[in-house]
Design an enzyme around this catalytic site. Structure first.
Site, PDB file in Angstrom:
ATOM      1  N   GLY A   1      44.960  38.836  24.637  1.00  0.00           N
ATOM      2  CA  GLY A   1      45.428  40.395  24.900  1.00  0.00           C
ATOM      3  C   GLY A   1      46.928  40.120  25.759  1.00  0.00           C
ATOM      4  O   GLY A   1      47.350  39.497  24.508  1.00  0.00           O
TER       5      GLY A   1
ATOM      6  N   CYS B   1      48.517  37.239  42.252  1.00  0.00           N
ATOM      7  CA  CYS B   1      47.495  36.141  42.607  1.00  0.00           C
ATOM      8  C   CYS B   1      47.937  34.696  41.411  1.00  0.00           C
ATOM      9  O   CYS B   1      48.960  33.839  41.455  1.00  0.00           O
ATOM     10  CB  CYS B   1      46.879  36.208  42.561  1.00  0.00           C
ATOM     11  SG  CYS B   1      46.010  36.227  44.291  1.00  0.00           S
TER      12      CYS B   1
ATOM     13  N   VAL C   1      42.813  41.290  51.038  1.00  0.00           N
ATOM     14  CA  VAL C   1      42.663  40.863  50.943  1.00  0.00           C
ATOM     15  C   VAL C   1      41.997  40.375  52.867  1.00  0.00           C
ATOM     16  O   VAL C   1      40.549  40.496  52.888  1.00  0.00           O
ATOM     17  CB  VAL C   1      43.432  38.643  51.031  1.00  0.00           C
ATOM     18  CG1 VAL C   1      42.395  37.769  52.561  1.00  0.00           C
ATOM     19  CG2 VAL C   1      42.685  38.307  50.176  1.00  0.00           C
TER      20      VAL C   1
ATOM     21  N   PHE D   1      36.392  35.321  31.049  1.00  0.00           N
ATOM     22  CA  PHE D   1      38.109  34.873  30.344  1.00  0.00           C
ATOM     23  C   PHE D   1      38.601  34.459  29.911  1.00  0.00           C
ATOM     24  O   PHE D   1      39.689  33.463  29.075  1.00  0.00           O
ATOM     25  CB  PHE D   1      38.716  34.122  32.438  1.00  0.00           C
ATOM     26  CG  PHE D   1      38.748  33.854  33.541  1.00  0.00           C
ATOM     27  CD1 PHE D   1      37.878  35.032  34.169  1.00  0.00           C
ATOM     28  CD2 PHE D   1      40.435  34.872  33.729  1.00  0.00           C
ATOM     29  CE1 PHE D   1      38.100  35.681  35.244  1.00  0.00           C
ATOM     30  CE2 PHE D   1      40.329  35.980  34.907  1.00  0.00           C
ATOM     31  CZ  PHE D   1      39.325  35.575  34.997  1.00  0.00           C
TER      32      PHE D   1
ATOM     33  N   LYS E   1      41.607  25.951  45.895  1.00  0.00           N
ATOM     34  CA  LYS E   1      41.896  27.392  45.476  1.00  0.00           C
ATOM     35  C   LYS E   1      43.441  27.300  44.214  1.00  0.00           C
ATOM     36  O   LYS E   1      43.149  28.606  42.690  1.00  0.00           O
ATOM     37  CB  LYS E   1      43.062  28.048  46.672  1.00  0.00           C
ATOM     38  CG  LYS E   1      43.192  29.388  46.429  1.00  0.00           C
ATOM     39  CD  LYS E   1      42.624  30.527  46.100  1.00  0.00           C
ATOM     40  CE  LYS E   1      43.156  31.894  45.471  1.00  0.00           C
ATOM     41  NZ  LYS E   1      41.764  33.549  44.623  1.00  0.00           N
TER      42      LYS E   1
ATOM     43  N   LYS F   1      45.602  45.283  35.803  1.00  0.00           N
ATOM     44  CA  LYS F   1      44.201  45.131  35.427  1.00  0.00           C
ATOM     45  C   LYS F   1      44.140  46.408  35.995  1.00  0.00           C
ATOM     46  O   LYS F   1      43.729  47.297  36.629  1.00  0.00           O
ATOM     47  CB  LYS F   1      43.109  43.461  35.560  1.00  0.00           C
ATOM     48  CG  LYS F   1      42.937  43.848  36.762  1.00  0.00           C
ATOM     49  CD  LYS F   1      42.298  42.515  37.028  1.00  0.00           C
ATOM     50  CE  LYS F   1      41.658  42.481  38.835  1.00  0.00           C
ATOM     51  NZ  LYS F   1      41.111  41.442  39.311  1.00  0.00           N
TER      52      LYS F   1
END
Ligand code: NAD
Length: 431
Positions: A254, A261, A11, A250, A205, A322
């Site tokens: 899988g 996060c 970030v 989304f 968030k 990912k």
């Protein structure tokens, strides 16, 4: 503007570099000497597309600076961004010690009015506590603002430059004005600013990550039901995603979500619910389904080969949590590989970005290959765990020729079952 960024992880480094690229003077602070050394030489310590060139060019133009001297960074800046990690404690709550430590350091370094922007993901009410810590350590005036970050690793630069929204949590008009000016280059096409109170910004968030994680566990739960009933989750996915109220994103079944996060933020939201006597029942199920997804995958393998996997060789394609990142924090690959090793299997791995990090996790317990095809030599089966582009359209004939038995366990539903069966593969997917 003069800005300092404290914490140069995914970030902080992306935010700092993108702000510098827009013409601001940015000082990035970190307390990891190894990281700083690399950054001072223009080397990004992790894999993130497009970031390397941006860091190099802004260093060259002297708009970006790296230091371990937080006093200097704070004193030179009007705005201080806190971007340090907020990992999880054993009880699931967010570990805030990095954030509180940095707040104390900022306060002690202050030499005038500062806007202190809290970008790390923190539970609702944290900024209030930080305000108290800062007040205890300085007599200079300041404003604290919550500005949660929504970038995705693997697409972080693009996400930062073209955000869906910029949330500014404060009720102070002058701070709103300064932050709007800073973020304006990223909000030119349409107004991306959403202004709200600080607690709502903190909560937004967690609500966003919780919703996205819920979509993943939702589709995985239906994938499992499809598996048991003979329906095909890929067709079901297309069937539901065509409804504009549901949407396409989304909704891929899988091995579930991982990374630094989602897992910790879900845990933290569950813990906040417990603390406030408002249990988060949906999130508890989201977490359960996610963990179970990896176990189900391992079960598919033992159903085929038996509980004792000694002497069996498994090729692993993909290790990062990912694609387009080298990050393996909470990656499904870790649990799956450990499960195979416990049952005596031999594991040969390849990942386009995460081999170095994988070697720190598994040392000599697994084999590290130079290419996807190298993992296949004499393999009993290949397991696709991360859908990097280079795994999407492999030479199946070549794969078959290299493997002992042509068996694919596809953890990301990337391949065409009918095509593979026609080519002589035994193919297992999710749902
Ligand atoms: P990270 O672990 O990659 O980076 C944190 C950095 O802070 C490290 O480089 C560490 O050395 C540094 N640091 C720790 N203590 C310090 C101190 N006292 N002084 C200076 N530097 C210090 O973390 P990250 O992935 O960038 O995440 C940071 C925060 O942003 C977390 O709260 C996370 O939940 C949130 N977030 C992350 C992402 C993501 O995709 N990674 C997206 C949105 C929000």
């Amino acid at each position: 503007m003069k800005i300092c960024i404290i914490g140069t992880g995914y970030v902080g480094l992306v935010a700092g570099t993108c702000f510098a690229d827009m013409g601001n003077d940015v000082i990035c602070v970190d307390n990891n000497p190894e990281k700083l050394n690399m950054l001072k030489n223009g080397i990004v310590p992790f894999y993130e597309p497009a970031l390397d060139d941006l860091v190099k060019s802004n260093l060259k133009k002297n708009r970006l600076e790296f230091t371990d001297d937080i006093n200097y960074a704070v004193q030179e800046s009007e705005i201080c961004f806190i971007c340090v990690g907020t990992p999880q404690n054993n009880d699931g709550s967010a570990d805030l010690h990095y954030v509180t430590e940095v707040c104390e350091q900022i306060a002690k370094a202050m030499n005038g009015y500062k806007i202190i922007v809290q970008k790390s993901t923190v539970p609702v009410g944290t900024s209030e506590k930080l305000e108290k810590i800062i007040k205890q350590n300085t007599s200079y005036p300041f404003e604290i603002v919550s500005n949660p970050e929504f970038l995705r690793q693997g697409n972080a630069v693009n996400d930062f430059i073209c955000p869906d929204r910029v949330i500014i949590g404060t009720e102070c008009d002058s701070a709103i004005k300064v932050l709007k000016e800073l973020y304006l280059p990223f909000s030119r096409t349409d107004d991306k600013f959403i202004i709200m109170d600080i607690k709502s910004a903190e909560m937004t968030k967690y609500a966003a990550n919780s919703f996205l994680a819920t979509k993943i566990s939702f589709i995985n739960e239906f994938a499992n039901l499809c598996e048991e009933t003979g329906a095909d989750i890929e067709k079901v996915r297309i069937g539901i995603a065509s409804d504009s109220r549901i949407g396409t994103q989304f909704l891929y079944s899988g091995l579930g979500f991982g990374g630094s996060c989602f897992p910790k933020d879900i845990k933290s939201a569950i813990k906040t619910g417990i603390d406030y006597g408002c249990e988060m029942e949906i999130l508890k199920s989201v977490e359960f389904v996610n963990i179970n997804q990896r176990k189900r995958f391992l079960n598919k393998i033992t159903n085929k080969f038996g509980e004792d996997l000694s002497g069996k060789i498994f090729a692993i394609w993909g290790l990062s949590f990912k694609p387009k990142t080298d990050d393996m924090r909470e990656a499904p690959s870790i649990e799956i590989i450990n499960g195979l090793l416990e049952k005596g299997a031999v594991v040969k791995t390849y990942d386009p970005g995460a081999m170095k990090i994988a070697s720190k996790i598994f040392s000599n317990k697994i084999a590290y290959c130079d290419s996807s095809y190298q993992t296949l030599e004499n393999a009993d089966a290949v397991l696709l765990l991360t859908e990097w582009n280079e795994f999407k359209n492999p030479d199946f004939e070549k794969m078959k020729a290299l493997m002992k038995t042509p068996i694919i366990f596809d953890g990301r539903n990337q391949y065409d079952k009918h095509l593979l069966e026609k080519l002589g593969f035994e193919y297992f997917k999710i749902g």
